[in-house]
Design an enzyme around this catalytic site. Structure first.
Site, PDB file in Angstrom:
ATOM      1  N   THR A   2       0.866  -1.189   0.000  1.00 57.08           N
ATOM      2  CA  THR A   2       0.000   0.000   0.000  1.00 57.08           C
ATOM      3  C   THR A   2       0.900   1.235   0.000  1.00 57.08           C
ATOM      4  OG1 THR A   2      -0.151  -0.148   2.425  1.00 57.08           O
ATOM      5  CG2 THR A   2      -1.981  -1.069   1.142  1.00 57.08           C
ATOM      6  N   ARG A  14       9.909  -6.138  11.465  1.00 59.11           N
ATOM      7  CA  ARG A  14      11.039  -5.219  11.385  1.00 59.11           C
ATOM      8  C   ARG A  14      11.997  -5.791  10.343  1.00 59.11           C
ATOM      9  NH1 ARG A  14      13.421  -5.963  16.981  1.00 59.11           N
ATOM     10  NH2 ARG A  14      12.697  -8.057  16.499  1.00 59.11           N
ATOM     11  N   ASN A  44       3.421   2.777  14.418  1.00 61.96           N
ATOM     12  CA  ASN A  44       4.445   3.446  13.608  1.00 61.96           C
ATOM     13  C   ASN A  44       4.508   4.941  13.897  1.00 61.96           C
ATOM     14  OD1 ASN A  44       5.482   1.196  12.413  1.00 61.96           O
ATOM     15  ND2 ASN A  44       4.525   1.508  10.422  1.00 61.96           N
ATOM     16  N   GLY A  97      13.398   6.224   7.532  1.00 59.20           N
ATOM     17  CA  GLY A  97      12.996   6.120   6.133  1.00 59.20           C
ATOM     18  C   GLY A  97      12.331   4.778   5.941  1.00 59.20           C
ATOM     19  N   CYS A 151       7.711   1.959   5.301  1.00 59.71           N
ATOM     20  CA  CYS A 151       6.593   1.969   6.257  1.00 59.71           C
ATOM     21  C   CYS A 151       6.395   3.313   6.955  1.00 59.71           C
ATOM     22  CB  CYS A 151       6.787   0.874   7.296  1.00 59.71           C
ATOM     23  SG  CYS A 151       6.617  -0.782   6.619  1.00 59.71           S
TER      24      CYS A 151
END
Length: 449
Positions: free
Chosen positions: A90, A159, A216, A265, A268
């Site tokens: 996405t 991760r 996040n 960066g 995600c």
């Protein structure tokens, strides 16, 4: 239906391939599905199309077990699977900060016509809240089995660099469901993981959708908070590294993600916080997450300030100067260069006229493809040869382990910018280097990195 459901994984990118491989190793029969024939061919022949420690060995094991296969056929997927995991990307839309749901919608509309019995479709992709409810209605309208097809949401928390562990031994599982049957199907689809006493949070669809972007956003805030403090330290002569260390002793704050430096960066955090802020505005609660705009701004400023430090060490002009850029991936143990601060800094310096030479242990091929204008080296020492400034941009262990005297022997000038606070300043200064880092005094002789 068998007690152990057969799983399909729609989308075999980073998330999907990892999920499919690990689930097969855990004992499930798994079918990976993708429209990209190149990806399917690579995976079927035992090649992982991206860098992730431990995954190639598990792919070999899963293929040899006979429990893992790959296909481009949604008809085959519909006939095979009891639980279908949607793991497509996405990305941020080209024309706005919103998430691009093209691939998610395509996965559901391609799969749905082949669902002719009671089955569960599980979204793992990171999507704006409200997407699951829309997809559930879409599934019911397109699937021959109609209301017998249910949708659940099970966000991923991988991760990069630790994806195998995070899949097989996660710190939690979140199940967004609308029925007890869906919850039981999900429990069956994660049985070997749940057997390790992994905590499960069962909730509704919209809360499950929010968990990933909320997590996040919190991490991005913590990273950007210490980088905001770095800006204050630069203005006052204080040391942000010592400040972060002092804060970390407070158990309410903790030291994780409190590392000052170049910022975040990857595929995600940047796009997730932008999509979250965009969605909140659509819902009329944009003010509630307005701080995320500033978080994004702080993060972007770190890149510009790192460039400024390099320019300072070049006496105000980088044109014609040779710069060794150590790192291209957005983080160590990954070849992912999406929104990578390292490459952003390297490309900016190149545009300013510098002769930039890049080295990264894993991301060279990806970097070359996106930034062919940069030069590339075969090792850190090769990159540093005749350099006017060395700038550390990704904190790979092999860069931490560089012997300052060995690198001093090959450079033109012993000047280094530590963009990740990964080095021990005292060691480098003792070897004759001029050491600079964001938020640290320029002549601070007792660094404790």
């Amino acid at each position: 239906m068998p007690a152990s459901p057969r799983l399909t994984v729609i989308g075999t990118g980073y998330l999907g391939a990892t999920h499919a491989i690990c689930m097969a190793v855990l004992g499930f029969e798994v079918l990976g599905v993708d429209v990209d024939t190149d990806k399917i061919e690579k995976l079927s022949s035992g090649e992982v199309p991206f860098f992730e420690p431990g995954l190639p060995e598990l792919l070999t094991k899963a293929l040899e077990s006979g429990r893992l296969r790959f296909t481009t056929s949604f008809a085959e997927a519909g006939a095979f699977g009891d639980v279908h995991f949607v793991c497509v990307g996405t990305p941020q839309r080209a024309d706005s900060e919103a998430a691009d749901l093209t691939y998610v919608d395509a996965a559901v509309t391609s799969l749905a016509p082949h669902l002719d019995r009671r089955t569960l479709v599980v979204g793992k992709s990171t999507v704006p809240v409200g997407t699951a409810a829309r997809l559930a209605a879409l599934l019911r309208s397109l699937a021959p089995a109609g209301d017998e097809v249910e949708l659940a949401w099970n966000p991923e928390f991988l991760r990069e660099g630790f994806a195998v562990d995070d899949t097989m031994r996660p710190d939690r599982l979140v199940f967004g469901v609308t029925s007890e049957w869906a919850e039981q199907r999900l429990r069956a689809a994660f049985q070997p993981v749940l057997a390790q006493d992994v905590p499960v949070k069962v909730t509704d669809l919209q809360t499950a959708e929010l968990v990933k972007v909320a997590a996040n956003s919190f991490l991005a805030t913590k990273i950007s908070y210490i980088n905001a403090m770095a800006e204050v330290c630069e203005a006052t002569g204080a040391d942000v590294h010592d400040l972060a260390e002092a804060l970390a002793y407070d158990e309410r704050i903790g030291g994780r993600f409190l590392r000052p430096g170049l910022g975040f960066g990857g595929g995600c955090l940047p796009k997730d916080i932008r999509a979250f802020a965009h969605r909140a505005e659509e819902l009329g609660v944009g003010q509630a997450v307005g701080f995320l705009r500033e978080i994004d701004g702080i993060n972007r400023r770190r890149r510009a300030r790192t460039v400024d430090l390099v320019v300072e060490l070049c006496d105000g002009d980088v044109a014609g100067k040779r710069i060794a850029a150590l790192g291209a991936a957005f983080k160590p143990n990954s070849d992912d260069i999406r929104d990578a601060p390292a490459l952003d800094v390297a490309a900016t310096l190149h545009r300013m006229g510098a002769d930039v030479v890049v080295f990264d242990p894993a991301a060279m091929e990806n970097a070359r493809r996106v930034h062919p204008e940069l030069a590339y080296a075969t090792s850190a020492l090769d990159a540093a040869r005749d350099a006017d400034v060395v700038v550390l941009l990704t904190e790979w262990n092999e860069f931490r382990d560089i012997e300052p005297a060995a690198m001093a022997a090959v450079v033109r000038r012993a000047k280094i910018v530590d963009g990740r606070h990964a080095l021990v300043p005292a060691h480098w200064r003792a070897a004759g280097w001029e050491y600079r880092a964001l938020g640290r005094p320029s002549l601070h002789g007792t660094g404790h990195a």
